[in-house]
Design a protein around this motif. Structure first.
Motif, PDB file in Angstrom:
ATOM      1  N   ILE A 100       0.826  -1.198   0.000  1.00 51.88           N
ATOM      2  CA  ILE A 100       0.000   0.000   0.000  1.00 51.88           C
ATOM      3  C   ILE A 100       0.863   1.253   0.000  1.00 51.88           C
ATOM      4  CG2 ILE A 100      -0.175   0.073   2.520  1.00 51.88           C
ATOM      5  CD1 ILE A 100      -2.876   1.065  -0.093  1.00 51.88           C
ATOM      6  N   GLY A 101       2.104   1.134   0.505  1.00 55.79           N
ATOM      7  CA  GLY A 101       3.013   2.278   0.513  1.00 55.79           C
ATOM      8  C   GLY A 101       3.370   2.763  -0.872  1.00 55.79           C
ATOM      9  N   MET A 102       3.180   1.918  -1.908  1.00 52.83           N
ATOM     10  CA  MET A 102       3.490   2.327  -3.273  1.00 52.83           C
ATOM     11  C   MET A 102       2.545   3.413  -3.756  1.00 52.83           C
ATOM     12  SD  MET A 102       6.196   0.856  -4.235  1.00 52.83           S
ATOM     13  CE  MET A 102       6.130   1.290  -5.972  1.00 52.83           C
ATOM     14  N   GLN A 103       1.373   3.544  -3.132  1.00 58.18           N
ATOM     15  CA  GLN A 103       0.428   4.593  -3.531  1.00 58.18           C
ATOM     16  C   GLN A 103       1.053   5.969  -3.352  1.00 58.18           C
ATOM     17  OE1 GLN A 103      -2.659   4.297  -4.961  1.00 58.18           O
ATOM     18  NE2 GLN A 103      -2.573   6.525  -5.155  1.00 58.18           N
ATOM     19  N   ARG A 104       1.706   6.197  -2.229  1.00 57.45           N
ATOM     20  CA  ARG A 104       2.384   7.485  -1.987  1.00 57.45           C
ATOM     21  C   ARG A 104       3.476   7.714  -3.025  1.00 57.45           C
ATOM     22  NH1 ARG A 104       3.210  10.775   2.476  1.00 57.45           N
ATOM     23  NH2 ARG A 104       2.000   9.313   3.751  1.00 57.45           N
ATOM     24  N   ILE A 105       4.245   6.672  -3.294  1.00 56.76           N
ATOM     25  CA  ILE A 105       5.344   6.795  -4.257  1.00 56.76           C
ATOM     26  C   ILE A 105       4.802   7.108  -5.650  1.00 56.76           C
ATOM     27  CG2 ILE A 105       7.165   5.477  -5.420  1.00 56.76           C
ATOM     28  CD1 ILE A 105       7.620   4.068  -2.703  1.00 56.76           C
ATOM     29  N   LEU A 159       8.297   4.910   5.368  1.00 54.75           N
ATOM     30  CA  LEU A 159       7.028   5.547   5.053  1.00 54.75           C
ATOM     31  C   LEU A 159       6.017   5.261   6.158  1.00 54.75           C
ATOM     32  CD1 LEU A 159       6.766   4.756   1.231  1.00 54.75           C
ATOM     33  CD2 LEU A 159       7.896   6.669   2.376  1.00 54.75           C
ATOM     34  N   PRO A 160       5.047   6.133   6.337  1.00 55.54           N
ATOM     35  CA  PRO A 160       4.074   5.930   7.424  1.00 55.54           C
ATOM     36  C   PRO A 160       3.109   4.773   7.166  1.00 55.54           C
ATOM     37  CG  PRO A 160       3.513   7.887   6.159  1.00 55.54           C
ATOM     38  CD  PRO A 160       4.859   7.434   5.681  1.00 55.54           C
ATOM     39  N   GLU A 161       2.947   4.388   5.900  1.00 55.59           N
ATOM     40  CA  GLU A 161       2.027   3.303   5.589  1.00 55.59           C
ATOM     41  C   GLU A 161       2.594   1.956   6.043  1.00 55.59           C
ATOM     42  OE1 GLU A 161       1.240   6.723   3.022  1.00 55.59           O
ATOM     43  OE2 GLU A 161       3.063   5.553   3.356  1.00 55.59           O
ATOM     44  N   THR A 162       1.739   1.100   6.572  1.00 53.04           N
ATOM     45  CA  THR A 162       2.138  -0.251   6.956  1.00 53.04           C
ATOM     46  C   THR A 162       1.232  -1.257   6.248  1.00 53.04           C
ATOM     47  OG1 THR A 162       0.698  -0.229   8.901  1.00 53.04           O
ATOM     48  CG2 THR A 162       2.985   0.466   9.223  1.00 53.04           C
ATOM     49  N   ASP A 163       1.762  -2.458   6.045  1.00 54.08           N
ATOM     50  CA  ASP A 163       1.015  -3.541   5.406  1.00 54.08           C
ATOM     51  C   ASP A 163       0.632  -4.577   6.451  1.00 54.08           C
ATOM     52  OD1 ASP A 163       1.110  -2.990   2.414  1.00 54.08           O
ATOM     53  OD2 ASP A 163       3.217  -2.799   2.944  1.00 54.08           O
ATOM     54  N   LEU A 286       9.415  13.174  -1.987  1.00 57.09           N
ATOM     55  CA  LEU A 286       8.929  12.127  -1.105  1.00 57.09           C
ATOM     56  C   LEU A 286       9.016  12.589   0.341  1.00 57.09           C
ATOM     57  CD1 LEU A 286       7.859   9.249  -0.955  1.00 57.09           C
ATOM     58  CD2 LEU A 286      10.217   8.451  -0.798  1.00 57.09           C
ATOM     59  N   LEU A 287      10.105  13.242   0.707  1.00 54.41           N
ATOM     60  CA  LEU A 287      10.253  13.786   2.060  1.00 54.41           C
ATOM     61  C   LEU A 287       9.178  14.823   2.335  1.00 54.41           C
ATOM     62  CD1 LEU A 287      14.128  14.142   2.345  1.00 54.41           C
ATOM     63  CD2 LEU A 287      12.679  12.808   3.875  1.00 54.41           C
ATOM     64  N   ALA A 288       8.925  15.685   1.344  1.00 56.84           N
ATOM     65  CA  ALA A 288       7.909  16.735   1.518  1.00 56.84           C
ATOM     66  C   ALA A 288       6.525  16.130   1.715  1.00 56.84           C
ATOM     67  CB  ALA A 288       7.916  17.673   0.305  1.00 56.84           C
ATOM     68  N   SER A 289       6.267  14.976   1.114  1.00 52.01           N
ATOM     69  CA  SER A 289       4.947  14.347   1.245  1.00 52.01           C
ATOM     70  C   SER A 289       4.696  13.844   2.666  1.00 52.01           C
ATOM     71  CB  SER A 289       4.814  13.185   0.258  1.00 52.01           C
ATOM     72  OG  SER A 289       5.536  12.036   0.688  1.00 52.01           O
TER      73      SER A 289
END
Length: 291
Positions: A100-105, A159-163, A286-289
């Motif tokens: 799910i972290g790929m969504q941010r990327i 990233l803040p997202e976890t699976d 990515l850092l800014a996000s």
């Protein structure tokens, strides 16, 4: 056609008077007149109709005026970008598994290619070992890992997202009546398990004493093909949440494991390597996000 001569031409086209244009350009009138005559000779067309007090553009002159404005604007912008080191081009390669972290990327990448159309994106899929090897060999710029391993050899960002791990099954399966899935629920089920998770003994502590009764019929690296077996009713998948379509019109559903098991998402890149401008831009955005 030289840019300098095109600038001369545009000045005359705007002023409609060679004397005024020469004054603006800080050149002599004879010099400007000769440059314009040479341009007409080079193109083999008449650009101006010279009157007593002002000149007008021919159809060819009107066309050149429109194109010359575009050429000069592009040249000026290119020079400005180079001088300010703002040219961003090239290919950005990212290797990752499914998360799910790929969504941010993907959101960050979408913004980059919208702002810098010359940038190309290369996405490579694989497990953590494959992606780390590719990063070491320099065939990708970044690797996205959902695995428990040392990251000290790399620059890395969590990233803040976890699976969250869980069980994927058909909606009409009896286990779908449960809110969570415990180790005893898996006894005897034909399971497909992530090859990486199995190699890392990710579930060994979780299923504890019932481990010998767990029936692992196969492994997968990417979940899409494994999903097809679940749809056939021949297997269950231990997989991450949010990777399968479990919407109302889907025949599959997902239930989380209990006790819960989850994975952090880390993006890594090599130390002591000069990044390309597009790689630096990706890191910055990515850092800014995360703010």
């Amino acid at each position: 056609m030289e840019l300098r001569v095109l600038r001369y031409f545009l000045a005359v086209a705007q002023q409609r008077n060679i004397t005024k244009a020469a004054r603006e350009l800080l050149v002599s009138q004879p010099t400007l007149s000769k440059q314009l005559a040479d341009l007409e000779s080079e193109l083999g067309v008449k650009l101006f109709i010279r009157g007593h007090r002002q000149i007008t553009l021919t159809d060819e002159g009107e066309y050149l005026q429109a194109r010359a404005k575009e050429i000069i604007q592009l040249a000026d912008q290119t020079a400005t970008n180079i001088q300010k080191e703002q040219v961003v081009t090239g290919t950005l390669s990212i290797g990752a598994g499914e998360s799910i972290g790929m969504q941010r990327i993907m959101e960050v990448l979408s913004g980059i290619i919208q702002d810098y159309p010359d940038v190309k994106i290369r996405l490579v899929s694989g497990n953590a070992d494959e992606m780390e090897t590719a990063l070491k060999h320099g065939t990708i710029d970044f690797a996205v890992l959902m695995a428990h391993r040392s990251l000290d050899s790399y620059h890395h960002l969590q990233l803040p997202e976890t699976d969250r791990w869980g069980l994927a099954m058909q909606k009409d399966d009896p286990l779908a009546q449960k809110n969570v899935i415990g180790p005893a629920d898996l006894i005897g089920l034909p399971l497909l398990v992530s090859e990486q998770a199995l190699d890392e003994h990710r579930f060994q502590d979780w299923w504890g004493n019932v481990g010998k009764e767990i029936n692992i019929i196969g492994t997968y690296t990417l979940v899409f093909n494994a999903e097809l077996m679940v749809k056939q009713g021949s297997a269950y998948i231990l997989t991450f949440d949010n990777l399968l379509n479990t919407s109302n019109n889907s025949e599959l559903t997902f239930r989380p494991l209990s006790p819960s098991i989850s994975e952090s998402t880390n993006i890594i890149w090599k130390k002591n390597v000069t990044q390309s401008k597009v790689a630096k831009l990706f890191t910055q955005r990515l850092l800014a996000s995360l703010d």
